[in-house]
Design a protein around this motif. Structure first.
Motif, short mmCIF file in Angstrom:
data_model
loop_
_atom_site.label_atom_id
_atom_site.label_comp_id
_atom_site.label_asym_id
_atom_site.label_seq_id
_atom_site.Cartn_x
_atom_site.Cartn_y
_atom_site.Cartn_z
N ILE A 7 0.84 -1.21 0.00
CA ILE A 7 0.00 0.00 0.00
C ILE A 7 0.87 1.25 0.00
O ILE A 7 0.62 2.20 -0.75
CB ILE A 7 -0.97 -0.01 1.21
CG1 ILE A 7 -2.00 -1.12 1.04
CG2 ILE A 7 -1.65 1.34 1.38
CD1 ILE A 7 -2.85 -1.38 2.26
N LEU A 8 1.91 1.25 0.82
CA LEU A 8 2.82 2.40 0.85
C LEU A 8 3.53 2.60 -0.49
O LEU A 8 3.70 3.73 -0.95
CB LEU A 8 3.85 2.23 1.98
CG LEU A 8 3.30 2.35 3.40
CD1 LEU A 8 4.39 2.05 4.40
CD2 LEU A 8 2.71 3.72 3.64
N ALA A 9 3.93 1.50 -1.12
CA ALA A 9 4.59 1.59 -2.42
C ALA A 9 3.63 2.16 -3.47
O ALA A 9 4.03 3.01 -4.29
CB ALA A 9 5.09 0.23 -2.86
N LEU A 10 2.37 1.75 -3.45
CA LEU A 10 1.40 2.27 -4.41
C LEU A 10 1.12 3.75 -4.16
O LEU A 10 0.98 4.53 -5.10
CB LEU A 10 0.10 1.46 -4.34
CG LEU A 10 0.19 0.04 -4.89
CD1 LEU A 10 -1.11 -0.72 -4.63
CD2 LEU A 10 0.51 0.05 -6.37
N CYS A 11 1.07 4.14 -2.88
CA CYS A 11 0.88 5.57 -2.56
C CYS A 11 2.07 6.40 -3.04
O CYS A 11 1.90 7.49 -3.59
CB CYS A 11 0.68 5.75 -1.06
SG CYS A 11 -0.91 5.17 -0.47
N ALA A 12 3.27 5.88 -2.84
CA ALA A 12 4.47 6.59 -3.31
C ALA A 12 4.46 6.71 -4.83
O ALA A 12 4.79 7.77 -5.38
CB ALA A 12 5.73 5.87 -2.84
N LEU A 13 4.08 5.65 -5.51
CA LEU A 13 4.02 5.67 -6.97
C LEU A 13 2.99 6.69 -7.46
O LEU A 13 3.25 7.45 -8.40
CB LEU A 13 3.68 4.28 -7.51
CG LEU A 13 3.61 4.14 -9.02
CD1 LEU A 13 4.97 4.44 -9.64
CD2 LEU A 13 3.17 2.73 -9.39
N ALA A 14 1.85 6.74 -6.80
CA ALA A 14 0.82 7.71 -7.18
C ALA A 14 1.31 9.14 -6.96
O ALA A 14 1.08 10.02 -7.80
CB ALA A 14 -0.45 7.45 -6.39
N ALA A 15 2.00 9.37 -5.85
CA ALA A 15 2.51 10.71 -5.56
C ALA A 15 3.56 11.10 -6.59
O ALA A 15 3.57 12.23 -7.07
CB ALA A 15 3.09 10.76 -4.15
N LEU A 16 4.45 10.19 -6.93
CA LEU A 16 5.50 10.50 -7.90
C LEU A 16 4.93 10.75 -9.29
O LEU A 16 5.40 11.63 -10.00
CB LEU A 16 6.54 9.37 -7.95
CG LEU A 16 7.44 9.25 -6.73
CD1 LEU A 16 8.33 8.03 -6.85
CD2 LEU A 16 8.27 10.50 -6.54
N SER A 17 3.91 9.99 -9.67
CA SER A 17 3.33 10.20 -11.00
C SER A 17 2.61 11.55 -11.04
O SER A 17 2.63 12.22 -12.06
CB SER A 17 2.38 9.06 -11.36
OG SER A 17 1.25 9.05 -10.50
N GLY A 18 2.00 11.97 -9.95
CA GLY A 18 1.38 13.29 -9.89
C GLY A 18 2.40 14.39 -10.01
O GLY A 18 2.20 15.38 -10.72
N CYS A 19 3.53 14.24 -9.34
CA CYS A 19 4.59 15.25 -9.41
C CYS A 19 5.18 15.31 -10.83
O CYS A 19 5.55 16.38 -11.29
CB CYS A 19 5.70 14.93 -8.41
SG CYS A 19 5.21 15.15 -6.70
N GLY A 20 5.27 14.17 -11.47
CA GLY A 20 5.79 14.13 -12.84
C GLY A 20 4.95 14.97 -13.78
O GLY A 20 5.47 15.70 -14.61
#
Length: 46
Positions: A7-20
């Motif tokens: 879950i933490l990995a998916l949240c981090a991925l979502a945050a990074l894709s938003g920043c991108g």
């Protein structure tokens, strides 16, 4: 415990894709500003 890591990995991925998207959008704005400056002179959008 591994489920929490997933879950933490998916949240981090979502945050990074938003920043991108924000970074790409800002880069596009800078390029558009440069084009306007080249075509019209002056200081463009910013």
């Amino acid at each position: 415990m591994p489920r929490i890591h997933m879950i933490l990995a998916l949240c981090a991925l979502a945050a990074l894709s938003g920043c991108g998207a924000v970074i790409v959008g800002a880069g596009g704005a800078v390029i558009a500003d440069q084009v306007v400056e080249d075509q019209q002179g002056g200081d463009g959008l910013f």
